[in-house]
Design a protein around this motif. Structure first.
Motif, short mmCIF file in Angstrom:
data_model
loop_
_atom_site.label_atom_id
_atom_site.label_comp_id
_atom_site.label_asym_id
_atom_site.label_seq_id
_atom_site.Cartn_x
_atom_site.Cartn_y
_atom_site.Cartn_z
N ASN A 361 20.92 26.80 -10.78
CA ASN A 361 21.70 25.77 -10.08
C ASN A 361 21.35 25.87 -8.60
O ASN A 361 21.99 26.57 -7.84
CB ASN A 361 23.20 25.98 -10.31
CG ASN A 361 24.03 24.84 -9.75
OD1 ASN A 361 23.49 23.77 -9.46
ND2 ASN A 361 25.31 25.07 -9.59
N THR A 362 20.30 25.18 -8.21
CA THR A 362 19.76 25.33 -6.87
C THR A 362 20.26 24.23 -5.95
O THR A 362 20.32 23.06 -6.32
CB THR A 362 18.22 25.27 -6.91
OG1 THR A 362 17.76 26.27 -7.81
CG2 THR A 362 17.62 25.51 -5.53
N ASN A 363 20.65 24.61 -4.73
CA ASN A 363 20.96 23.65 -3.69
C ASN A 363 19.71 23.44 -2.84
O ASN A 363 18.83 24.30 -2.79
CB ASN A 363 22.12 24.14 -2.82
CG ASN A 363 23.41 24.20 -3.60
OD1 ASN A 363 23.72 23.31 -4.39
ND2 ASN A 363 24.19 25.26 -3.40
N TYR A 364 19.66 22.32 -2.14
CA TYR A 364 18.44 21.97 -1.42
C TYR A 364 18.72 21.68 0.05
O TYR A 364 19.74 21.10 0.40
CB TYR A 364 17.77 20.76 -2.08
CG TYR A 364 17.37 21.03 -3.50
CD1 TYR A 364 16.13 21.57 -3.80
CD2 TYR A 364 18.25 20.79 -4.55
CE1 TYR A 364 15.76 21.85 -5.10
CE2 TYR A 364 17.90 21.07 -5.85
CZ TYR A 364 16.65 21.60 -6.13
OH TYR A 364 16.30 21.89 -7.42
N PRO A 398 14.19 24.09 -1.65
CA PRO A 398 15.33 24.85 -2.18
C PRO A 398 15.90 25.80 -1.12
O PRO A 398 15.16 26.37 -0.32
CB PRO A 398 14.71 25.65 -3.34
CG PRO A 398 13.44 24.95 -3.66
CD PRO A 398 12.95 24.38 -2.36
N GLN A 399 17.24 25.94 -1.10
CA GLN A 399 17.86 26.89 -0.17
C GLN A 399 17.55 28.32 -0.57
O GLN A 399 17.42 29.20 0.27
CB GLN A 399 19.37 26.67 -0.12
CG GLN A 399 19.77 25.42 0.65
CD GLN A 399 21.27 25.29 0.79
OE1 GLN A 399 22.03 25.90 0.05
NE2 GLN A 399 21.71 24.48 1.74
N LYS A 400 17.45 28.55 -1.87
CA LYS A 400 17.11 29.87 -2.39
C LYS A 400 15.98 29.73 -3.39
O LYS A 400 15.74 28.67 -3.94
CB LYS A 400 18.32 30.52 -3.06
CG LYS A 400 19.48 30.81 -2.12
CD LYS A 400 20.63 31.48 -2.86
CE LYS A 400 21.79 31.78 -1.93
NZ LYS A 400 22.92 32.41 -2.65
N GLY A 401 15.29 30.82 -3.63
CA GLY A 401 14.21 30.80 -4.60
C GLY A 401 12.90 30.37 -3.99
O GLY A 401 12.77 30.24 -2.77
N ASP A 402 11.93 30.14 -4.85
CA ASP A 402 10.58 29.82 -4.39
C ASP A 402 10.51 28.40 -3.84
O ASP A 402 11.19 27.49 -4.32
CB ASP A 402 9.58 29.96 -5.54
CG ASP A 402 9.45 31.40 -6.01
OD1 ASP A 402 9.70 32.29 -5.19
OD2 ASP A 402 9.12 31.61 -7.19
N GLU A 403 9.68 28.23 -2.84
CA GLU A 403 9.42 26.90 -2.30
C GLU A 403 8.67 26.09 -3.35
O GLU A 403 7.89 26.61 -4.13
CB GLU A 403 8.57 27.03 -1.04
CG GLU A 403 8.26 25.70 -0.38
CD GLU A 403 7.40 25.86 0.87
OE1 GLU A 403 7.02 24.84 1.45
OE2 GLU A 403 7.12 27.03 1.23
#
Length: 457
Positions: A361-364, A398-403
């Motif tokens: 559940n990624t925020n951007y 993405p705010q977190k995780g890989d670009e």
């Protein structure tokens, strides 16, 4: 006997009780986690998995090392042929007369070939089908000669087109993908008998991406499982597709549509596979694929391709981050200079669809960049502005995780959403602009006066 029956019943009850405990314990075990890229083991010297629509990278391994590509080189020949057809430089019915070079290669049945008779005429379509379905090498050289007059001249076109398409690591030395040493001393000059066609996995994936984007009709032919060459003649040849992952063949894979296999001693067992399921279109590349024991064979390239495609189809969802026409929070308007209105309503001109790992559940983060040639020194849009005009691009990360990663810088633009004017903004007349300038002047004086008085105290 009765005691034995009692003991048997007690044993069965005890075994059932233990089995129940094991079952209950098993239910408490956590569900298997989504397979991470790091745990995906692909037995190949290099590999790549991308989205066929945008070029988004889902997996890569040793993606930038230049390696042998064998008959996957024919993808460039296919591209140039379909481009020449589109531009009406040649036609499907155009005939080619077999040269001595093409004749000698075609007679070597240890290579993938259909027999071509010296001096006989063949049309472009039947040569194309032999190349695309059966990976016929002499037929490929025949097409190169048709397009450029000689294979050497055609190789120049291959390398030129590679540069135009933005491939970064490549070297084409012949049209077919055979080792130059297999061309019986007739290899294109100035290359040498030791030269080979080499690309990186990234360049190979990019070539496949461009081929099916610009000429999707190639898949209509690449997906034909078998066809007869020159049916009804003495030269009739059964052409069976080397892509054994096509649904009706030995390693049939649901949704497989193409594209190109390749095998030489130098390159090993290679494959660029394309497949489609549930709206997802993927391109997988494996180079020098092996089995678990490290030995290459025909099956291994399909086994490793299946791993990649399963990973893409099963472990990712497509997510529409921004809908077309959406007013994006925080970016609903843009400042306007010299307009009747000081703000212009803006909205997404296109949707943004990306692949995300299932369960994430990624925020951007988003950043708006207005078009540089149509803004003033204060970074305001300059009126007049017409409705639906692209006024800038919204970059999404993405705010977190890989670009988000794409196959090349050109495709990286897929992570940008064009923002358009939701309504027209007319240019203000001279009187309004004059009043604003006067108001700005007195506003500046008033602000300066307040600052001065404040300084006294």
């Amino acid at each position: 006997m009765e005691g034995l029956l009692v003991r048997n019943r007690m044993f069965k009850k005890g075994a059932a009780f233990m089995l129940s405990l094991l079952l209950i314990a098993g239910l408490w075990q956590p569900l298997p986690s989504v397979q991470a890229e790091e745990s995906l083991k692909v037995n190949a010297a290099a590999a790549m998995l991308i989205d066929a629509n945008t070029g988004q990278i889902l997996y890569e391994k040793n993606a930038d090392e230049m390696l042998g590509i064998a008959s996957m080189a024919k993808m460039m020949t296919e591209y140039l042929l379909l481009e020449a057809i589109k531009e009406k430089k040649i036609s499907w019915d155009q005939e080619y007369t077999v040269s001595e070079y093409v004749y000698k290669i075609s007679q070597d049945r240890s290579l993938s070939n259909v027999p071509l008779r010296l001096g006989e005429k063949y049309n472009v379509r039947e040569l194309y089908e032999a190349m695309t379905i059966y990976s016929a090498n002499a037929a490929t050289i025949a097409l190169a000669e048709t397009m450029a007059g000689s294979e050497a001249k055609f190789v120049e076109l291959m390398n030129k087109k590679a540069k135009e398409l933005g491939l970064k690591k490549y070297k084409f030395v012949n049209s077919s993908g055979l080792s130059n040493s297999d061309l019986k001393g007739m290899h294109p000059k100035p290359s040498t008998p030791k030269d080979e066609n080499v690309l990186s996995a990234r360049a190979t994936a990019k070539l496949a991406f461009d081929l099916i984007r610009d000429y999707p009709e190639v898949l209509e032919t690449a997906s034909i499982t078998k066809k007869k060459f020159r049916e009804g003649t003495d030269d009739e040849t059964n052409m069976e597709n080397w892509n054994w992952m096509l649904p009706s063949l030995v390693y049939g894979y649901e949704g497989m549509t193409g594209l190109k296999t390749g095998t030489t001693d130098f390159a090993g067992y290679c494959f660029t596979g394309t497949a489609e399921r549930g709206g997802k279109k993927l391109i997988a590349v494996v180079m020098d694929a092996t089995n678990e024991s490290g030995k290459g064979d025909y099956k291994s390239r399909f086994t490793e391709t299946k791993k990649l495609l399963d990973y893409g189809f099963n472990q990712f969802d497509q997510k529409e981050v921004i809908k077309k026409g959406a007013k994006v929070k925080g970016f609903e308007t843009a400042a306007v200079s010299k307009g009747k209105e000081k703000q212009a309503a803006i909205q997404a001109g296109e949707p943004l669809v990306i692949y995300v790992k299932k369960g994430e559940n990624t925020n951007y983060k988003m950043k708006l960049n207005l078009k540089g040639s149509e803004i003033d020194e204060n970074k305001k849009l300059i009126a007049p502005i017409k409705k639906d005009k692209v006024v800038g691009f919204l970059t999404v990360t993405p705010q977190k995780g890989d670009e988000l990663k794409y196959i090349t810088a050109e495709e990286q633009g897929q992570a940008k959403v064009p923002m358009v004017a939701a309504e027209s903004v007319e240019k203000a007349n001279w009187f309004v602009l004059s009043m604003r300038a006067v108001g700005g002047f007195f506003s500046g004086l008033w602000t300066a006066a307040i600052d001065t008085v404040t300084g006294w105290f």
